[in-house]
Design a protein around this motif. Structure first.
Motif, mmCIF file in Angstrom:
data_model
loop_
_atom_site.group_PDB
_atom_site.id
_atom_site.type_symbol
_atom_site.label_atom_id
_atom_site.label_comp_id
_atom_site.label_asym_id
_atom_site.label_seq_id
_atom_site.Cartn_x
_atom_site.Cartn_y
_atom_site.Cartn_z
ATOM 1 N N SER B 136 0.875 -1.173 0.000
ATOM 2 C CA SER B 136 0.000 0.000 0.000
ATOM 3 C C SER B 136 0.912 1.223 0.000
ATOM 4 N N LEU B 137 0.302 2.404 -0.128
ATOM 5 C CA LEU B 137 1.123 3.614 -0.137
ATOM 6 C C LEU B 137 1.239 4.222 1.252
ATOM 7 N N TRP B 138 0.599 3.591 2.246
ATOM 8 C CA TRP B 138 0.631 4.147 3.601
ATOM 9 C C TRP B 138 2.032 4.343 4.150
ATOM 10 N N TYR B 208 9.504 7.730 -7.508
ATOM 11 C CA TYR B 208 9.497 6.426 -8.174
ATOM 12 C C TYR B 208 9.955 5.338 -7.210
ATOM 13 N N TYR B 209 11.017 5.626 -6.461
ATOM 14 C CA TYR B 209 11.589 4.647 -5.556
ATOM 15 C C TYR B 209 10.574 4.188 -4.510
ATOM 16 N N GLY B 210 9.911 5.144 -3.861
ATOM 17 C CA GLY B 210 8.958 4.823 -2.798
ATOM 18 C C GLY B 210 7.877 3.846 -3.260
ATOM 19 N N PRO B 211 7.112 4.224 -4.289
ATOM 20 C CA PRO B 211 6.073 3.309 -4.774
ATOM 21 C C PRO B 211 6.649 1.977 -5.285
ATOM 22 N N TYR B 214 7.032 -0.059 -2.151
ATOM 23 C CA TYR B 214 5.900 -0.354 -1.285
ATOM 24 C C TYR B 214 4.588 -0.705 -1.988
ATOM 25 N N ALA B 215 4.397 -0.229 -3.213
ATOM 26 C CA ALA B 215 3.053 -0.336 -3.791
ATOM 27 C C ALA B 215 2.642 -1.768 -4.130
ATOM 28 N N GLY B 216 3.580 -2.692 -4.190
ATOM 29 C CA GLY B 216 3.211 -4.082 -4.417
ATOM 30 C C GLY B 216 3.004 -4.430 -5.883
ATOM 31 N N TRP B 222 -0.979 1.139 -7.831
ATOM 32 C CA TRP B 222 0.211 1.824 -8.328
ATOM 33 C C TRP B 222 0.045 3.329 -8.458
ATOM 34 N N THR B 223 1.204 3.997 -8.589
ATOM 35 C CA THR B 223 1.183 5.423 -8.905
ATOM 36 C C THR B 223 1.573 5.601 -10.372
ATOM 37 N N LEU B 224 1.528 6.845 -10.829
ATOM 38 C CA LEU B 224 1.799 7.115 -12.245
ATOM 39 C C LEU B 224 3.216 6.730 -12.663
#
Lengths: 294, 275
Positions: B136-138, B208-211, B214-216, B222-224
């Motif tokens: 998740s993005l939390w 970019y790195y964060g998602p 974590y985003a799975g 996902w993010t853009l």
């Protein structure tokens, strides 16, 4: 308000931050160090295997691996070249900005700042398109259809580096431009009257007067370029052919999260922390020099 | 002399204009490619023979672009909001109060600002994994409730330039510290607050790195930035679609930026040029 109350108040405001900078900064660094001396992989994360203390085992593995040394070396060289090029381009354009008229100045600063605001991800995509072997504009203009820019290690670093500079110089340009604007016009006019060339007045007047600012820009650039991730990861597809274009940040990511070698990944993190800590010390000293009161 | 000045003027403008074109060139190229048909995108002709506006619709149809946009927006807005709630008071405390440990607190802020989150990614990731909040993005949003070092630093740099006389006057009038923060400091610090808010929003939007971490694997989360990377991989030869997606992802940022660029430039100069 009582004396005791007055000294307690600031901590109340700082509380959330202190409460976090401790766990979110102190604790991770402590854990990073701790993990780096354990054999910690996927098996330990899922709880199936006991964690074993292996002392400097991870560091021994790391320092005994020639790949680590070559990645460390190219990270440092890559970052150093990027810092120099970013500063040179940023400074040159800052000077051009001070000499340009209203509209060209506006156009140039908007274009440059837009490049800065664009996501590293989309910037990388566009540059990959420009340098595409078969359809890229660069190959068409140069008439070298089919030339692969992402094959040779140093050519690849060159293209990726250009992308990074394209993203990072606008910040340097704007900061230096603001600095130059703050120099009294009379000083530069006096130099011009005495026959100083643009080149001379840059090195003899602008650089010495802006030294504190330049130091800060340099250090920020070092930190920025040292932790480059997106451009390398995206443009070279995770580090290029056989990882030849990897840098420490990408290497740490792949070791820790790609291969689930959390202990080894932490050891790389510790090495990066130590390097950045040294840079940070210089930064704090530079801030001090500008008359900053801590 | 005048003539030479005139020539110099033209030369310098030419340089500035040429440089600006160097930046705008790629944008035009991207836009043109985004409008080509699939067939033409495989050739080296630059001008679209047919204006294929359907590409933009195609991008939405072939990917989760809409979901990614919503996710990115939620991530960036919440993170920015949380950052402001926590960082403004912290910066206020660092800039205004004298207390034991203030120097240390500021040094910790600077060190935290210098260390990229990637360096300590492993231990932090393991904590979030234990809390079952990965995928998740939390993990990227919640920490903002506890202050962001760069924002605190930037706000503090601005707040120390506000003359003490203002706060002293308010205090003489019987204002509490909290009221001073809200009625005196905040209105005066509006440009700095706007700058850090925009910095934070853009940082998250472009992250970019964060998602990636974590985003799975589920595209729904996902993010853009993450989505675009995959889109490119899936449609590697369809540069027209990739460029259409790139344009859709970048355009909002650039447009917001153009409106807010004055705020940005003020913020940028704050980080280095101390008043």
């Amino acid at each position: 308000m009582t004396q005791a109350g007055r000294t307690r108040t600031p901590w109340l405001y700082l509380l959330p931050t202190v409460a976090v900078l401790a766990p979110l900064f102190g604790y991770p660094i402590y854990m990073l160090g701790l993990l780096s001396v354990f054999d910690y992989r996927q098996a330990q994360v899922s709880g199936g295997e006991p964690t074993t203390f292996i002392g400097f085992g991870n560091y021994a593995t790391l320092f005994g691996d020639p790949r680590f040394w070559s990645i460390l070396g190219q990270t440092v060289v890559f970052a150093a070249v990027l810092v120099i090029v970013t500063l040179a381009v940023g400074a040159a354009l800052a000077v051009v900005l001070t000499r340009a008229g209203h509209w060209p100045r506006l156009l140039l600063s908007l274009a440059a700042m837009a490049a800065w605001a664009a996501p590293a991800m989309t910037g990388s995509t566009v540059w990959m398109f420009l340098f595409d072997a078969d359809l890229g504009l660069v190959n068409q203009v140069l008439g070298i259809d089919g030339f692969n820019w992402f094959y040779d290690r140093w050519v690849t670093f060159g293209v990726v580096g250009a992308t990074v500079v394209w993203h990072s110089f606008p910040l340097v340009m704007v900061m230096l431009f603001a600095g130059i604007q703050a120099i009294p016009v009379s000083v530069r006019e006096a130099a011009a009257l005495d026959g100083a060339s643009e080149w001379q007045s840059f090195w003899r007047i602008i650089v010495p007067m802006l030294r504190p600012l330049i130091t800060i820009v340099v250090i920020q650039s070092i930190i920025w370029d040292f932790k480059i991730f997106t451009q390398i990861y995206v443009m070279t597809n995770g580090g290029g052919i056989a990882g030849q274009n990897s840098v420490l940040n990408v290497y740490a990511y792949q070791t820790a999260f790609g291969s689930s070698e959390y202990g080894l990944g932490s050891a790389i993190g510790v090495v990066m922390t130590l390097i950045l800590l040294v840079v940070t010390l210089f930064y704090i000293r530079a801030l001090h020099r500008t008359g900053e009161k801590l | 002399m005048t003539r030479r000045r005139g020539l110099m003027w033209i030369a310098q403008h030419a340089l500035a204009i040429a440089l600006a074109l160097m930046f705008l060139g790629p944008v035009v190229l991207v836009a043109l490619t985004a409008l080509m048909t699939d067939e033409q995108a495989l050739t080296s002709r630059l001008w679209p023979e047919q204006w294929n506006w359907a590409n933009f619709g195609d991008v939405f149809a072939r990917s989760e672009l809409l979901t990614w946009t919503v996710n990115t927006f939620v991530y960036a807005s919440l993170a920015t909001l949380f950052m402001l709630v926590s960082s403004v008071p912290a910066a206020y405390a660092l800039a205004r109060f004298r207390f034991r440990g203030r120097k240390l607190a500021f040094l910790v802020v600077i060190s935290a600002m210098m260390l990229p989150p990637q360096v300590v990614a492993v231990p932090i990731y393991l904590v979030w994994a234990r809390l079952d909040l990965t995928d998740s993005l939390w993990p990227l949003i919640l920490p903002m409730l506890f202050g962001d070092a760069f924002s605190i630093f930037l706000l503090r740099q601005f707040l120390i330039t506000i003359p003490r006389d203002y706060t002293d006057a308010a205090r003489v009038d019987g204002c509490s510290d909290v009221r001073i923060l809200f009625t005196v400091i905040l209105p005066m610090a509006r440009p700095a607050i706007a700058a850090v808010a925009l910095f934070s929003f853009f940082y998250c939007w472009n992250d970019y790195y964060g998602p990636l971490l974590y985003a799975g694997v589920d595209q729904e989360g996902w993010t853009l930035s993450l989505g675009l990377a995959t889109f490119k991989a899936f449609h590697s030869v369809q540069w027209n679609l990739t460029m259409a997606a790139t344009l859709l992802v970048t355009a909002p940022v650039i447009i917001v930026f153009l409106f807010a660029q004055r705020v940005f430039i003020e913020g940028v100069t704050l980080t280095g040029v101390k008043g």
